[in-house]
Write a protein that holds these residues in place. Structure first.
Motif, mmCIF file in Angstrom:
data_model
loop_
_atom_site.group_PDB
_atom_site.id
_atom_site.type_symbol
_atom_site.label_atom_id
_atom_site.label_comp_id
_atom_site.label_asym_id
_atom_site.label_seq_id
_atom_site.Cartn_x
_atom_site.Cartn_y
_atom_site.Cartn_z
ATOM 1 N N PRO A 30 0.623 -1.125 0.183
ATOM 2 C CA PRO A 30 -0.114 -0.119 0.190
ATOM 3 C C PRO A 30 0.816 1.389 0.026
ATOM 4 O O PRO A 30 0.649 2.619 -0.844
ATOM 5 N N VAL A 31 2.077 1.577 0.310
ATOM 6 C CA VAL A 31 2.332 2.687 0.373
ATOM 7 C C VAL A 31 3.791 2.914 -0.639
ATOM 8 O O VAL A 31 4.039 3.600 -1.192
ATOM 9 N N ALA B 95 -2.003 -8.857 6.044
ATOM 10 C CA ALA B 95 -1.100 -7.549 5.872
ATOM 11 C C ALA B 95 -0.902 -7.311 5.116
ATOM 12 O O ALA B 95 -0.545 -5.991 6.097
ATOM 13 N N PHE B 96 -1.634 -7.145 3.853
ATOM 14 C CA PHE B 96 -1.569 -6.151 3.004
ATOM 15 C C PHE B 96 -2.806 -5.116 3.540
ATOM 16 O O PHE B 96 -2.879 -4.132 3.436
ATOM 17 N N GLY B 97 -4.177 -5.556 3.261
ATOM 18 C CA GLY B 97 -5.678 -4.756 4.048
ATOM 19 C C GLY B 97 -5.036 -4.563 5.477
ATOM 20 O O GLY B 97 -5.715 -3.109 5.658
ATOM 21 N N VAL B 98 -4.588 -4.219 6.427
ATOM 22 C CA VAL B 98 -4.557 -4.129 8.054
ATOM 23 C C VAL B 98 -3.652 -2.395 6.893
ATOM 24 O O VAL B 98 -4.135 -1.593 8.000
ATOM 25 N N VAL B 99 -2.494 -2.585 6.579
ATOM 26 C CA VAL B 99 -2.142 -1.208 6.476
ATOM 27 C C VAL B 99 -3.127 -0.536 4.994
ATOM 28 O O VAL B 99 -3.395 0.711 5.211
ATOM 29 N N ALA B 100 -3.418 -0.351 4.554
ATOM 30 C CA ALA B 100 -4.752 -0.282 3.256
ATOM 31 C C ALA B 100 -6.586 0.165 4.269
ATOM 32 O O ALA B 100 -6.312 1.196 4.061
ATOM 33 N N VAL B 101 -6.526 -0.725 4.783
ATOM 34 C CA VAL B 101 -7.538 0.160 6.292
ATOM 35 C C VAL B 101 -7.338 1.166 6.487
ATOM 36 O O VAL B 101 -7.779 2.184 7.065
ATOM 37 N N ALA B 102 -5.746 0.983 7.131
ATOM 38 C CA ALA B 102 -5.258 1.903 8.309
ATOM 39 C C ALA B 102 -5.453 3.624 6.976
ATOM 40 O O ALA B 102 -5.616 4.541 7.568
ATOM 41 N N LEU B 103 -4.652 2.986 6.072
ATOM 42 C CA LEU B 103 -4.512 4.533 5.203
ATOM 43 C C LEU B 103 -5.753 5.369 5.025
ATOM 44 O O LEU B 103 -6.230 6.281 4.844
ATOM 45 N N GLU B 104 -6.863 3.693 4.569
ATOM 46 C CA GLU B 104 -8.463 4.839 4.621
ATOM 47 C C GLU B 104 -8.685 5.319 5.345
ATOM 48 O O GLU B 104 -9.730 5.542 4.809
ATOM 49 N N LEU B 105 -8.646 4.869 6.735
ATOM 50 C CA LEU B 105 -8.950 5.962 7.665
ATOM 51 C C LEU B 105 -8.258 7.167 8.059
ATOM 52 O O LEU B 105 -8.858 8.047 8.885
ATOM 53 N N VAL B 106 -7.369 7.925 7.418
ATOM 54 C CA VAL B 106 -7.000 8.947 7.250
ATOM 55 C C VAL B 106 -8.024 10.797 7.308
ATOM 56 O O VAL B 106 -8.309 10.321 5.826
ATOM 57 N N PRO B 107 -8.351 10.396 7.728
ATOM 58 C CA PRO B 107 -9.165 11.873 6.930
ATOM 59 C C PRO B 107 -8.394 13.035 5.557
ATOM 60 O O PRO B 107 -7.249 13.000 5.412
ATOM 61 N N LEU B 108 -9.573 12.522 4.601
ATOM 62 C CA LEU B 108 -9.126 13.848 3.615
ATOM 63 C C LEU B 108 -8.461 13.031 2.659
ATOM 64 O O LEU B 108 -8.277 12.715 1.151
ATOM 65 N N PHE B 109 -7.025 13.009 3.335
ATOM 66 C CA PHE B 109 -5.856 12.022 2.808
ATOM 67 C C PHE B 109 -6.242 10.585 1.810
ATOM 68 O O PHE B 109 -5.811 10.020 0.636
ATOM 69 N N ASN B 110 -7.479 9.529 3.045
ATOM 70 C CA ASN B 110 -8.086 8.335 2.638
ATOM 71 C C ASN B 110 -8.560 8.330 0.945
ATOM 72 O O ASN B 110 -9.000 7.886 0.380
ATOM 73 N N LEU B 111 -8.898 9.970 0.351
ATOM 74 C CA LEU B 111 -9.252 9.850 -0.770
ATOM 75 C C LEU B 111 -8.769 9.967 -1.856
ATOM 76 O O LEU B 111 -8.216 9.046 -2.796
ATOM 77 N N ILE B 112 -7.241 10.239 -1.857
ATOM 78 C CA ILE B 112 -6.400 9.733 -2.569
ATOM 79 C C ILE B 112 -5.541 8.271 -2.235
ATOM 80 O O ILE B 112 -5.578 7.301 -2.946
ATOM 81 N N PHE B 113 -5.392 7.877 -0.828
ATOM 82 C CA PHE B 113 -5.061 6.266 -0.334
ATOM 83 C C PHE B 113 -6.099 4.912 -0.537
ATOM 84 O O PHE B 113 -5.722 4.329 -1.130
#
Length: 302
Positions: free
Chosen positions: A9-10, A203-221
């Motif tokens: 995801p990174v 392992a992939f999903g936990v990072v992906a979901v964490a990124l999608e919970l970041v307000p506003l930036f999740n629109l890119i993530f």
């Protein structure tokens, strides 16, 4: 060296930013999610923030702490609403971004070697997966998000657990297009494969979901996670190619050694032409059917 699944995801973030040709695939949905994200954030602050803060104050929570906790809750609630909206919107656009990432990665050959699916079967599968199954998967993801929302009340540990629980279905949703359209899997086979590799998917999903919970930036993530999934598949595909080439090379060396040993142990006869015929016959029998055939990813691999 095999990259950790949690790093993809990174990697997707940096790869997406470095390849402007991918931006056009997400421009329309990004504008939609951006508008929706801003609207949801404003509405959450206007309506949910005072409602939650006053509820905590009435529960004898200090006013300063009640407002602080309410702000954190509102940001998480807005992010979850954005994820739900994206989960509904993404099936329409994610396949195009996934394919564009593979081509930008130099993996156009994957489109030539993918498992050929009968036209009627592909059409039915497209209807089934695109209009029915994908929406069922989306609803399942939304349901899991809602059920795990209370876990966010537990600082850090609760959010980490919620991300882990949501990680597997999120990763499966990102890879379902590849399973169905490239590998020729049925939905049941795709689910079975995803469950067999659940540790990697989580392992992939936990990072992906964490990124999608970041307000506003999740629109890119939300989009870079799809890019990361495509990079993961591309790396697995190339690793499979190297393994198959190595196996073929070893098989050829073994066959060559067998033919050489047989030639040394063969007793000459008075007729050279007969010797050549015998040796050629032996060689063809030895080599016949020894080359492994590969028209895509193995059914139990990537």
């Amino acid at each position: 060296m095999v990259a950790l699944r949690s790093t993809y995801p990174v990697q997707g973030i940096f790869y997406f930013l470095a390849h402007p040709q991918l931006w056009t695939k997400t421009l329309c949905p990004f504008i939609l999610t951006l508008i929706f994200g801003i609207v949801s954030l404003v509405l959450c602050f206007v309506f949910l923030l005072p409602l939650q803060a006053h509820a905590l104050i009435n529960a004898h929570c200090p006013a300063w702490l009640a407002w602080l906790v309410s702000v954190i809750f509102v940001l998480l609630e807005s992010a979850i609403i954005d994820v739900i909206f994206f989960a509904i919107l993404v099936p329409i656009y994610q396949d195009a971004l996934f394919d564009a990432t593979l081509k930008a990665r130099g993996m156009s050959r994957m489109f030539d070697t993918r498992v050929r699916v009968n036209g009627l079967t592909l059409c039915c599968r497209g209807i089934g997966s695109g209009l029915v199954f994908v929406w069922i998967l989306v609803l399942a993801q939304i349901l899991v998000l809602i059920l795990t929302a209370p876990l966010h009340l537990i600082p850090v540990a609760g959010t980490a657990l919620a991300c882990y629980i949501n990680g597997w279905p999120a990763c499966w949703g990102a890879l379902i297009h590849y399973d169905l359209e490239f590998r020729g899997f049925s939905i049941a086979e795709s689910r079975r494969h995803a469950w067999q590799h659940r540790e990697e998917y989580c392992a992939f999903g936990v990072v992906a979901v964490a990124l999608e919970l970041v307000p506003l930036f999740n629109l890119i993530f939300m989009w870079t996670n799809i890019v990361g999934a495509a990079l993961w598949i591309a790396d697995e595909y190339e690793r499979n190619e190297r393994n198959i080439a190595k196996q073929q090379q070893q098989q050829q060396l073994q066959d060559h050694s067998s033919v050489s040993a047989a030639s040394l142990s063969y007793q000459p006869v008075p007729y050279p032409s007969a010797y050549g015929q015998s040796n050629a016959s032996f060689s063809s029998k030895q080599l016949e059917g020894q080359q492994p055939y590969w028209n895509g990813m193995p059914s139990k691999g990537y």
